[in-house]
Write a protein that holds these residues in place. Structure first.
Motif, PDB file in Angstrom:
ATOM      1  N   GLU A 131       8.611   4.137  41.186  1.00  0.00           N
ATOM      2  CA  GLU A 131       9.260   4.190  39.876  1.00  0.00           C
ATOM      3  C   GLU A 131      10.714   4.645  40.017  1.00  0.00           C
ATOM      4  OE1 GLU A 131       8.341   6.502  35.754  1.00  0.00           O
ATOM      5  OE2 GLU A 131       6.643   5.606  36.814  1.00  0.00           O
ATOM      6  N   GLY A 132      11.613   3.880  39.393  1.00  0.00           N
ATOM      7  CA  GLY A 132      13.034   4.203  39.452  1.00  0.00           C
ATOM      8  C   GLY A 132      13.745   3.612  40.659  1.00  0.00           C
ATOM      9  N   LYS A 133      12.990   2.971  41.554  1.00  0.00           N
ATOM     10  CA  LYS A 133      13.585   2.391  42.767  1.00  0.00           C
ATOM     11  C   LYS A 133      13.175   0.925  42.906  1.00  0.00           C
ATOM     12  CE  LYS A 133      13.997   6.675  45.281  1.00  0.00           C
ATOM     13  NZ  LYS A 133      13.893   7.320  46.581  1.00  0.00           N
ATOM     14  N   GLU A 134      13.220   0.207  41.790  1.00  0.00           N
ATOM     15  CA  GLU A 134      12.802  -1.187  41.812  1.00  0.00           C
ATOM     16  C   GLU A 134      13.655  -2.017  42.770  1.00  0.00           C
ATOM     17  OE1 GLU A 134      11.473  -4.744  38.758  1.00  0.00           O
ATOM     18  OE2 GLU A 134      12.245  -2.877  37.929  1.00  0.00           O
ATOM     19  N   ASP A 135      14.894  -1.603  42.996  1.00  0.00           N
ATOM     20  CA  ASP A 135      15.771  -2.331  43.916  1.00  0.00           C
ATOM     21  C   ASP A 135      15.304  -2.220  45.371  1.00  0.00           C
ATOM     22  OD1 ASP A 135      16.451   0.413  43.669  1.00  0.00           O
ATOM     23  OD2 ASP A 135      18.431   0.048  44.533  1.00  0.00           O
ATOM     24  N   GLU A 136      14.352  -1.328  45.648  1.00  0.00           N
ATOM     25  CA  GLU A 136      13.791  -1.178  46.997  1.00  0.00           C
ATOM     26  C   GLU A 136      12.367  -1.735  47.074  1.00  0.00           C
ATOM     27  OE1 GLU A 136      14.118   2.928  48.257  1.00  0.00           O
ATOM     28  OE2 GLU A 136      16.149   3.074  47.438  1.00  0.00           O
ATOM     29  N   ALA A 137      11.981  -2.552  46.111  1.00  0.00           N
ATOM     30  CA  ALA A 137      10.611  -3.075  46.034  1.00  0.00           C
ATOM     31  C   ALA A 137      10.273  -3.954  47.235  1.00  0.00           C
ATOM     32  CB  ALA A 137      10.438  -3.880  44.744  1.00  0.00           C
ATOM     33  N   VAL A 138       8.978  -3.996  47.528  1.00  0.00           N
ATOM     34  CA  VAL A 138       8.460  -4.882  48.574  1.00  0.00           C
ATOM     35  C   VAL A 138       7.424  -5.815  47.955  1.00  0.00           C
ATOM     36  CG1 VAL A 138       8.935  -3.345  50.524  1.00  0.00           C
ATOM     37  CG2 VAL A 138       6.766  -3.125  49.291  1.00  0.00           C
TER      38      VAL A 138
ATOM     39  N   LYS B 238       9.935 -13.961  39.600  1.00  0.00           N
ATOM     40  CA  LYS B 238       8.837 -13.471  38.763  1.00  0.00           C
ATOM     41  C   LYS B 238       7.597 -13.348  39.651  1.00  0.00           C
ATOM     42  CE  LYS B 238       6.335 -14.560  34.481  1.00  0.00           C
ATOM     43  NZ  LYS B 238       5.520 -13.414  34.667  1.00  0.00           N
ATOM     44  N   TYR B 239       6.942 -12.198  39.573  1.00  0.00           N
ATOM     45  CA  TYR B 239       5.735 -11.945  40.357  1.00  0.00           C
ATOM     46  C   TYR B 239       4.513 -12.045  39.468  1.00  0.00           C
ATOM     47  CZ  TYR B 239       8.579 -10.538  44.270  1.00  0.00           C
ATOM     48  OH  TYR B 239       9.468 -10.557  45.309  1.00  0.00           O
ATOM     49  N   ASP B 240       3.384 -12.441  40.073  1.00  0.00           N
ATOM     50  CA  ASP B 240       2.130 -12.501  39.315  1.00  0.00           C
ATOM     51  C   ASP B 240       1.694 -11.092  38.916  1.00  0.00           C
ATOM     52  OD1 ASP B 240       1.698 -15.373  39.564  1.00  0.00           O
ATOM     53  OD2 ASP B 240       1.345 -14.965  41.695  1.00  0.00           O
ATOM     54  N   PHE B 241       1.904 -10.147  39.823  1.00  0.00           N
ATOM     55  CA  PHE B 241       1.534  -8.758  39.567  1.00  0.00           C
ATOM     56  C   PHE B 241       2.640  -7.837  40.061  1.00  0.00           C
ATOM     57  CE2 PHE B 241      -2.453 -11.036  40.050  1.00  0.00           C
ATOM     58  CZ  PHE B 241      -3.117 -10.658  38.903  1.00  0.00           C
ATOM     59  N   GLU B 242       2.839  -6.761  39.321  1.00  0.00           N
ATOM     60  CA  GLU B 242       3.760  -5.716  39.741  1.00  0.00           C
ATOM     61  C   GLU B 242       3.039  -4.385  39.573  1.00  0.00           C
ATOM     62  OE1 GLU B 242       7.691  -5.743  38.025  1.00  0.00           O
ATOM     63  OE2 GLU B 242       7.782  -7.927  38.069  1.00  0.00           O
ATOM     64  N   MET B 243       3.185  -3.520  40.574  1.00  0.00           N
ATOM     65  CA  MET B 243       2.589  -2.185  40.495  1.00  0.00           C
ATOM     66  C   MET B 243       3.638  -1.166  40.894  1.00  0.00           C
ATOM     67  SD  MET B 243      -1.226  -2.631  41.984  1.00  0.00           S
ATOM     68  CE  MET B 243      -1.001  -4.104  42.962  1.00  0.00           C
ATOM     69  N   TRP B 244       3.704  -0.106  40.115  1.00  0.00           N
ATOM     70  CA  TRP B 244       4.647   0.955  40.427  1.00  0.00           C
ATOM     71  C   TRP B 244       4.106   2.295  39.958  1.00  0.00           C
ATOM     72  CZ3 TRP B 244       5.097  -2.483  36.475  1.00  0.00           C
ATOM     73  CH2 TRP B 244       5.363  -2.001  35.197  1.00  0.00           C
ATOM     74  N   ALA B 245       4.597   3.322  40.613  1.00  0.00           N
ATOM     75  CA  ALA B 245       4.207   4.695  40.307  1.00  0.00           C
ATOM     76  C   ALA B 245       5.290   5.600  40.870  1.00  0.00           C
ATOM     77  CB  ALA B 245       2.860   5.021  40.954  1.00  0.00           C
ATOM     78  N   THR B 246       5.232   6.868  40.490  1.00  0.00           N
ATOM     79  CA  THR B 246       6.150   7.819  41.111  1.00  0.00           C
ATOM     80  C   THR B 246       5.733   7.961  42.578  1.00  0.00           C
ATOM     81  OG1 THR B 246       4.761   9.737  40.639  1.00  0.00           O
ATOM     82  CG2 THR B 246       6.391   9.118  38.939  1.00  0.00           C
ATOM     83  N   TYR B 247       6.637   8.448  43.377  1.00  0.00           N
ATOM     84  CA  TYR B 247       6.354   8.682  44.793  1.00  0.00           C
ATOM     85  C   TYR B 247       5.113   9.577  44.936  1.00  0.00           C
ATOM     86  CZ  TYR B 247       7.148  10.273  49.595  1.00  0.00           C
ATOM     87  OH  TYR B 247       7.001  10.563  50.921  1.00  0.00           O
ATOM     88  N   ASP B 248       5.069  10.675  44.171  1.00  0.00           N
ATOM     89  CA  ASP B 248       3.934  11.611  44.260  1.00  0.00           C
ATOM     90  C   ASP B 248       2.616  10.966  43.854  1.00  0.00           C
ATOM     91  OD1 ASP B 248       5.549  13.638  45.218  1.00  0.00           O
ATOM     92  OD2 ASP B 248       5.878  14.532  43.245  1.00  0.00           O
ATOM     93  N   ASN B 249       2.639  10.122  42.823  1.00  0.00           N
ATOM     94  CA  ASN B 249       1.401   9.460  42.398  1.00  0.00           C
ATOM     95  C   ASN B 249       0.942   8.421  43.413  1.00  0.00           C
ATOM     96  OD1 ASN B 249       1.020  11.025  40.121  1.00  0.00           O
ATOM     97  ND2 ASN B 249       2.102   9.617  38.776  1.00  0.00           N
TER      98      ASN B 249
END
Length: 126
Positions: A39-46, A65-76
């Motif tokens: 979260e907050g670092k979408e520019d570093e997404a893989v 456009k991706y079929d699925f996107e998943m994100w969370a905080t680093y801690d989560n």
């Protein structure tokens, strides 16, 4: 060891995915592009590209456009990868955020959960 959600890490994750026969078999017929990020670092997404259950490629995500996107905080992500919280609980409590077809996600919930638990098997530098 690779830094979590780095390009090197997603390659190791792809290898782990393809070694998991149950996951690959349970996802036969599933083809999707999946984007993961902190979260907050979408520019570093893989990204991980899956074709009929097999992880075909992995690397740096782009602006498509991706079929699925998943994100969370680093801690989560860390809590999830270490198995301290299950994928369903993480999604229900919005600790893991998700974008994509909920119908498809529900259809493949078992393998989806397994793919997230599998993150803990990748040698990770937290």
């Amino acid at each position: 060891m690779a830094k979590f959600l780095s390009e090197e890490w997603i390659q190791l994750y792809k290898d782990e995915w393809n070694k998991n026969d149950k996951l690959v078999n349970d996802l036969k017929g599933f083809t999707a592009s999946i984007k993961y990020f902190i979260e907050g670092k979408e520019d570093e997404a893989v990204e991980l590209i899956v074709e009929n259950g097999v992880a075909k490629s992995a690397g740096k995500a782009d602006n498509k456009k991706y079929d699925f996107e998943m994100w969370a905080t680093y801690d989560n992500w860390k809590i999830l990868a270490k198995g301290e919280m299950g994928p369903k609980a993480a999604m229900l409590t919005k600790k893991l955020k998700f974008k994509g077809s909920m119908i498809t996600a529900m259809k493949y919930m078992g393998p989806f959960e397994e793919s997230l638990r599998m993150m803990g098997r990748v040698p990770t530098e937290w």
